[in-house]
Write an enzyme that holds these catalytic residues in place. Structure first.
Site, mmCIF file in Angstrom:
data_model
loop_
_atom_site.group_PDB
_atom_site.id
_atom_site.type_symbol
_atom_site.label_atom_id
_atom_site.label_comp_id
_atom_site.label_asym_id
_atom_site.label_seq_id
_atom_site.Cartn_x
_atom_site.Cartn_y
_atom_site.Cartn_z
ATOM 1 N N LYS A 23 7.884 -5.851 0.433
ATOM 2 C CA LYS A 23 7.586 -5.239 1.967
ATOM 3 C C LYS A 23 8.700 -4.449 2.418
ATOM 4 C CE LYS A 23 3.336 -6.605 2.712
ATOM 5 N NZ LYS A 23 2.324 -5.537 2.654
ATOM 6 N N SER B 46 6.414 -6.522 6.505
ATOM 7 C CA SER B 46 6.607 -7.924 6.992
ATOM 8 C C SER B 46 7.879 -8.175 7.528
ATOM 9 C CB SER B 46 5.798 -8.667 5.671
ATOM 10 O OG SER B 46 6.286 -10.191 6.065
ATOM 11 N N TYR C 170 7.796 -11.148 -2.464
ATOM 12 C CA TYR C 170 6.968 -10.471 -1.184
ATOM 13 C C TYR C 170 7.850 -9.684 -0.350
ATOM 14 C CZ TYR C 170 3.623 -10.506 2.780
ATOM 15 O OH TYR C 170 2.743 -10.204 3.934
#
Length: 302
Positions: free
Chosen positions: A171, A154, A167
């Site tokens: 990622k 991401s 997150y």
């Protein structure tokens, strides 16, 4: 004009395939001839709950157009579940050619408000939930001298996104995993790439206005994934995709400057910052050794 990309006789596992991006990936692989294992826990966006009803619904869609698929409800973080996912696939179809590690959750909060549990849950699903299925299929792919793996990264990891430290960390971790496995899989024709999608799914629906979301259909990401798991795929690529736009992300390192060893100081680093960060001659390395060679070259050049 090259032939269409086909997967006849190949078997694909897609995790998190009960909805959103994973569903699109599973449908398209099946349309192109792959036998598909639709893996989905069926949990909510934050990872709670779980049944495989979502996965069964996608299997029904695939069977409706004449494709072959089975559902599997294992959590990608559960060792026994992942082992059963792979065993069931081998028992059913005898091989595994493709793994798309797509399953994910969100627990967005600023660091001040984030609990340790929010960080751990996201790391478990994105990092261990990518590693465990890869580990489970790795030796199978090596033994058959063929394998194609896609991990999901991401822009939150590569560039940052407010409220997504968990997150983003996860990622970037999957890119570190990919960078080593592209080297370890090379001699057995096991290729691994990353997709960095921008798409309207359950995980993004609250973040953007409806008219923007309409342009970010998950269908517009899937062609990139299909290419990355094809026979002619590259390896170690980070493909960014969304709204019909595709680009390659790379980490570049500047040529840098040799400051000598005698009297080296923080002030020298400060005063040389423009030379250290100058862009001419910067490169994207394929392995860590290439960086090392640059350091020794500059040392020898003194």
């Amino acid at each position: 004009m090259a032939d269409d990309i086909r997967f006849d006789g190949q078997v694909a596992i897609v995790t998190g395939a009960g909805g959103g991006l994973g569903r699109q990936h599973a449908l398209e692989l099946a349309r192109r001839g792959a036998k598909v294992v639709v893996n989905d826990l069926g949990g909510s966006v934050d990872g709670s709950g779980g049944s495989s009803d979502a996965a069964k619904a996608v299997v029904a869609e695939i069977e409706a157009f004449g494709g072959q698929a089975i559902a599997h409800g294992a959590s990608v973080t559960d060792d026994a579940g992942v082992a059963d996912l792979v065993k069931t696939t081998i028992d059913t179809w005898g091989r595994i050619d493709i793994l798309v590690a797509n399953a994910g959750i969100l627990r967005d909060k600023t660091l001040s408000k984030m609990e340790l549990a929010d960080f751990e849950a996201v790391m478990q699903v994105h990092v261990f939930g990518t590693f465990k299925p890869i580990k489970a299929v790795w030796d199978i792919m090596k033994a058959q001298n063929y394998g194609r793996i896609v991990v999901t990264t991401s822009s939150s990891g590569m560039y940052g996104n407010f409220g997504q430290s968990n997150y983003g960390a996860a990622k970037m971790a999957v890119l570190g995993l990919m960078n080593t496995l592209k080297l370890e899989g090379a001699k057995n024709n096991v290729k691994i790439n990353a997709i960095s999608p921008v798409a309207a799914t359950r995980m993004t629906e609250g973040l953007m206005p409806p008219e923007i979301l309409a342009k970010l259909n998950p269908e517009y990401v899937t062609p990139g994934v299909v290419y990355l798991v094809s026979e002619d795929a590259p390896t170690g690529a980070i493909l960014t995709a969304g709204a019909g736009v595709f680009a390659l992300a790379r980490i570049f390192e500047t040529e840098g400057v040799y400051l000598g060893e005698g009297g080296l100081s923080a002030e020298e680093v400060r005063d040389s910052w423009e030379k250290i960060t100058a862009e001419p001659g910067q490169q994207a390395y394929f392995n860590g050794g290439e960086q090392g060679q640059k350091f020794f070259r500059k040392l020898a050049g003194g």
